[in-house]
Scaffold this motif. Structure first.
Motif, PDB file in Angstrom:
ATOM      1  N   THR A  22     -14.341  -2.496 -42.549  1.00 27.28           N
ATOM      2  CA  THR A  22     -15.386  -1.706 -43.190  1.00 27.28           C
ATOM      3  C   THR A  22     -16.645  -2.540 -43.377  1.00 27.28           C
ATOM      4  N   VAL A  49     -15.356   1.252 -39.860  1.00 29.23           N
ATOM      5  CA  VAL A  49     -16.053   2.216 -40.711  1.00 29.23           C
ATOM      6  C   VAL A  49     -17.373   1.583 -41.131  1.00 29.23           C
ATOM      7  N   GLU A  79     -20.276   2.180 -43.746  1.00 30.24           N
ATOM      8  CA  GLU A  79     -20.608   2.947 -44.949  1.00 30.24           C
ATOM      9  C   GLU A  79     -22.070   2.740 -45.331  1.00 30.24           C
ATOM     10  N   THR A  89     -16.283   5.121 -37.371  1.00 30.32           N
ATOM     11  CA  THR A  89     -16.636   6.199 -38.277  1.00 30.32           C
ATOM     12  C   THR A  89     -17.886   5.794 -39.026  1.00 30.32           C
ATOM     13  N   LYS A 135     -20.482   6.720 -41.911  1.00 36.48           N
ATOM     14  CA  LYS A 135     -20.685   7.533 -43.117  1.00 36.48           C
ATOM     15  C   LYS A 135     -22.162   7.496 -43.460  1.00 36.48           C
TER      16      LYS A 135
END
Length: 133
Positions: free
Chosen positions: A5, A63, A65, A84, A86
């Motif tokens: 992340t 990820v 963020e 991913t 966000k």
């Protein structure tokens, strides 16, 4: 294992080239090595950990963020794994992508999927000009 992340510390003032941060290129690196990866930031180069808090161990599942449209070339040349995002993302999302999946919860800049030959990109917001060109 938890996803690798990358949490953006603050919105970058300039574009930030994210192309080195794809699953293919991270598999053999330690978390300490990933934090030191040089990223092109405007006209300069900075370490990844200068703009991101980085944690997690699953380098096949990345990820991002608190993302924003200053992050360009996310997933460039990717041939495995998932990313991913966000938030929003800038231009050239998934450029030259060969395999894998990128999912964006927000909007994408121009040229998403440019020169893409495989894989999948899911954009849950709007995409700007020249998608798939």
């Amino acid at each position: 294992m938890s996803a690798l992340t990358l949490t953006l510390k603050t919105r970058p003032r300039f574009t930030l080239d994210m192309s080195p941060l794809v699953p293919d290129q991270l598999q053999s690196l330690t978390l300490a090595d990933i934090r030191k990866i040089p990223l092109v930031y405007g006209k300069e180069t900075i370490r990844a950990d200068e703009l991101f808090n980085i944690k997690g161990s699953d380098k096949s599942n990345i990820v991002i963020e608190k993302s924003c449209d200053q992050l360009i070339h996310v997933g460039k040349g990717m041939s495995e794994g998932t990313i991913t995002v966000k938030g929003d993302v800038g231009d050239f999302l998934g450029q030259s992508m060969k395999n894998g999946t990128i999912t964006v919860s927000g909007n994408s800049g121009s040229w998403a999927g440019n020169d893409m030959s495989g894989g999948r990109i899911n954009i849950h917001g709007d995409a700007s000009d020249y998608v798939g060109a």
